[in-house]
Design a protein around this motif. Structure first.
Motif, PDB file in Angstrom:
ATOM      1  N   ASP A   1       0.766  -1.266  -0.137  1.00 45.76           N
ATOM      2  CA  ASP A   1      -0.220  -0.048  -0.026  1.00 45.76           C
ATOM      3  C   ASP A   1       0.803   0.885   0.173  1.00 45.76           C
ATOM      4  O   ASP A   1       1.250   1.752   0.975  1.00 45.76           O
ATOM      5  N   ALA A   2       1.171   1.745  -1.232  1.00 44.09           N
ATOM      6  CA  ALA A   2       2.026   2.844  -1.328  1.00 44.09           C
ATOM      7  C   ALA A   2       1.509   3.880  -0.651  1.00 44.09           C
ATOM      8  O   ALA A   2       2.067   5.019   0.001  1.00 44.09           O
ATOM      9  N   SER A   3       0.074   4.216  -0.698  1.00 49.04           N
ATOM     10  CA  SER A   3      -0.394   5.411  -0.153  1.00 49.04           C
ATOM     11  C   SER A   3      -0.054   5.364   1.407  1.00 49.04           C
ATOM     12  O   SER A   3      -0.159   6.447   2.009  1.00 49.04           O
ATOM     13  N   ARG A   4       0.056   4.285   2.042  1.00 51.75           N
ATOM     14  CA  ARG A   4       0.198   4.260   3.504  1.00 51.75           C
ATOM     15  C   ARG A   4       1.897   3.925   3.918  1.00 51.75           C
ATOM     16  O   ARG A   4       2.253   4.082   4.945  1.00 51.75           O
ATOM     17  N   GLY A   5       2.539   3.448   2.841  1.00 53.50           N
ATOM     18  CA  GLY A   5       4.017   3.251   2.778  1.00 53.50           C
ATOM     19  C   GLY A   5       4.138   1.893   3.614  1.00 53.50           C
ATOM     20  O   GLY A   5       5.061   1.526   4.303  1.00 53.50           O
ATOM     21  N   THR A   6       3.094   0.929   3.468  1.00 46.52           N
ATOM     22  CA  THR A   6       3.211  -0.432   4.167  1.00 46.52           C
ATOM     23  C   THR A   6       3.053  -1.774   3.171  1.00 46.52           C
ATOM     24  O   THR A   6       2.781  -1.255   1.949  1.00 46.52           O
ATOM     25  N   VAL A   7       3.610  -2.720   3.862  1.00 53.35           N
ATOM     26  CA  VAL A   7       3.572  -3.922   2.899  1.00 53.35           C
ATOM     27  C   VAL A   7       3.210  -4.964   3.731  1.00 53.35           C
ATOM     28  O   VAL A   7       2.956  -5.020   4.878  1.00 53.35           O
ATOM     29  N   SER A   8       2.416  -5.930   3.198  1.00 54.84           N
ATOM     30  CA  SER A   8       1.908  -7.121   3.695  1.00 54.84           C
ATOM     31  C   SER A   8       2.226  -8.462   2.986  1.00 54.84           C
ATOM     32  O   SER A   8       1.040  -9.039   2.623  1.00 54.84           O
ATOM     33  N   PRO A   9       3.410  -8.755   2.679  1.00 52.46           N
ATOM     34  CA  PRO A   9       3.811  -9.869   1.501  1.00 52.46           C
ATOM     35  C   PRO A   9       3.344 -11.122   2.317  1.00 52.46           C
ATOM     36  O   PRO A   9       3.424 -11.465   3.462  1.00 52.46           O
ATOM     37  N   VAL A  10       2.391 -11.724   1.144  1.00 52.80           N
ATOM     38  CA  VAL A  10       1.850 -13.137   1.558  1.00 52.80           C
ATOM     39  C   VAL A  10       2.948 -14.085   2.121  1.00 52.80           C
ATOM     40  O   VAL A  10       2.650 -14.769   2.999  1.00 52.80           O
ATOM     41  N   ASN A  11       4.313 -13.843   1.528  1.00 49.98           N
ATOM     42  CA  ASN A  11       5.205 -14.957   1.861  1.00 49.98           C
ATOM     43  C   ASN A  11       6.106 -14.320   3.052  1.00 49.98           C
ATOM     44  O   ASN A  11       6.988 -14.845   3.245  1.00 49.98           O
ATOM     45  N   VAL A  12       5.814 -13.326   3.585  1.00 50.15           N
ATOM     46  CA  VAL A  12       6.558 -12.759   4.911  1.00 50.15           C
ATOM     47  C   VAL A  12       5.429 -12.773   5.815  1.00 50.15           C
ATOM     48  O   VAL A  12       5.050 -11.513   6.158  1.00 50.15           O
ATOM     49  N   PRO A  13       4.913 -13.727   6.633  1.00 50.29           N
ATOM     50  CA  PRO A  13       3.899 -13.403   7.648  1.00 50.29           C
ATOM     51  C   PRO A  13       4.148 -12.692   8.708  1.00 50.29           C
ATOM     52  O   PRO A  13       3.222 -12.079   9.038  1.00 50.29           O
ATOM     53  N   GLY A  14       5.355 -12.400   8.884  1.00 49.13           N
ATOM     54  CA  GLY A  14       5.717 -11.403  10.146  1.00 49.13           C
ATOM     55  C   GLY A  14       5.271 -10.023   9.576  1.00 49.13           C
ATOM     56  O   GLY A  14       5.403  -9.168  10.466  1.00 49.13           O
ATOM     57  N   TRP A  15       5.290  -9.630   8.403  1.00 51.04           N
ATOM     58  CA  TRP A  15       5.005  -8.328   7.894  1.00 51.04           C
ATOM     59  C   TRP A  15       3.681  -8.243   7.589  1.00 51.04           C
ATOM     60  O   TRP A  15       3.199  -8.813   6.442  1.00 51.04           O
TER      61      TRP A  15
END
Length: 322
Positions: free
Chosen positions: A79-93
């Motif tokens: 989500d570039a508008s918020r500067g966040t990431v939630s990668p499916v293959n990195v569950p800690g993020w």
């Protein structure tokens, strides 16, 4: 920011397997590289520590003083508008504030641009690869998943959140299998490498003596004439053709560029894809779409992250399409 032909971009390419970094110049050259394995099963702080190690290694270069921005291409959702990431293959993020973390680690003064990895690949292929010179293009990564991005009117079009052009989650089989995203019949559910292999196995294909069950092994069997293997790739090609045709109808692209591990199958994928595209892209303004293999390979994420940042900041004279 004024055009600065001597400036560099610190690029990051973040995926579930590796975190790569480079200092990239205005010709798309990677002057300095750094890389760490992604501790994908660890907590958020541990993953960020690996990113920090990559940035710190780049910052020790004598050319770091020329860095004018940081570009990030990340596995998504982003989500570039918020500067966040939630990668499916990195569950800690999950909704991890990557832009803020990277900005702070890079000294707090450099602008940071975030896009999804499919958009980064698109930026790279438009700047230095197979989509160069085209004003309207769809570029795709067909691998473990299926991602993509758009170039419209000669400029990268990431959309508000950095995910525009994510062709992998267009539904092309309305009553098809449920995709992990929650929808049915997505391109990714049919055309990704694991799904090509799954479908071949379910239909009776058996791996050779080495036991390789990957899409690459299915492609090798298809080249050797295995009918089941060929049929699995033909189904993937049909799904990709339908998605490309839908995109061409919506935004009038001229070219579709396909990279990623599945594209390594060559004509096993591209020949049926081009044939089936004629069945779906039938309107005059969509029927001329050219399908091309990507050119930049594993460096596309880094080159594209740099190009996305440079375009946003007008750092370099990145060529526009014709």
């Amino acid at each position: 920011m004024h055009t600065d032909h001597t400036g560099l971009v610190a690029a990051l390419d973040i995926g579930g397997t590796k975190i790569a970094g480079a200092l990239v110049d205005g010709e798309g050259r990677l002057l300095v590289r750094a890389q760490r394995p992604t501790p994908a099963r660890e907590g958020a702080a541990t993953v960020m520590a690996a990113v920090a190690e990559v940035l710190d290694e780049l910052a020790r270069s004598a050319t770091w003083s020329r860095v004018r921005a940081v570009g990030i291409g990340s596995a998504g959702p982003v989500d570039a508008s918020r500067g966040t990431v939630s990668p499916v293959n990195v569950p800690g993020w999950r909704a991890f504030p990557l832009v803020d973390e990277v900005r702070e680690r890079a000294g707090g003064l450099l602008p940071v641009t975030l896009v999804g990895d499919g958009v980064a690949m698109t930026a790279a292929e438009h700047w230095q690869g197979a989509a160069r010179g085209h004003a309207n293009a769809l570029c795709m990564v067909v691998s473990t998943g299926v991602g993509g991005g758009l170039v419209l009117d000669g400029r990268l079009h990431p959309g508000p959140t950095g995910n525009a052009g994510h062709i992998g989650h267009i539904s092309v089989d309305l009553d098809g299998d449920i995709c992990p995203c929650g929808a049915r019949g997505c391109v990714e559910r049919i055309a990704s490498g694991p799904n090509i292999a799954r479908r071949a196995l379910d239909s009776g294909w058996r791996p050779g003596p080495g036991g390789d069950r990957s899409a690459a092994a299915v492609a090798a069997a298809a080249r050797a004439g295995d009918a089941v293997a060929r049929a699995s790739f033909a189904r993937a090609a049909q799904a990709l053709a339908a998605g490309i045709a839908a995109t061409a109808t919506l935004v009038e692209i001229e070219v579709a560029v396909i990279g990623g591990g599945v594209a390594g199958a060559g004509d096993v994928l591209f020949a049926p894809l081009r044939e089936r595209l004629r069945d779906y892209a039938t309107l005059s303004f969509a029927s001329g779409v050219e399908v091309l293999p990507a050119r930049l390979g594993s460096d596309a994420g880094l080159v594209g992250a740099a190009a996305a940042a440079a375009q946003e900041l007008e750092l370099w004279a990145v060529p526009a399409g014709r």
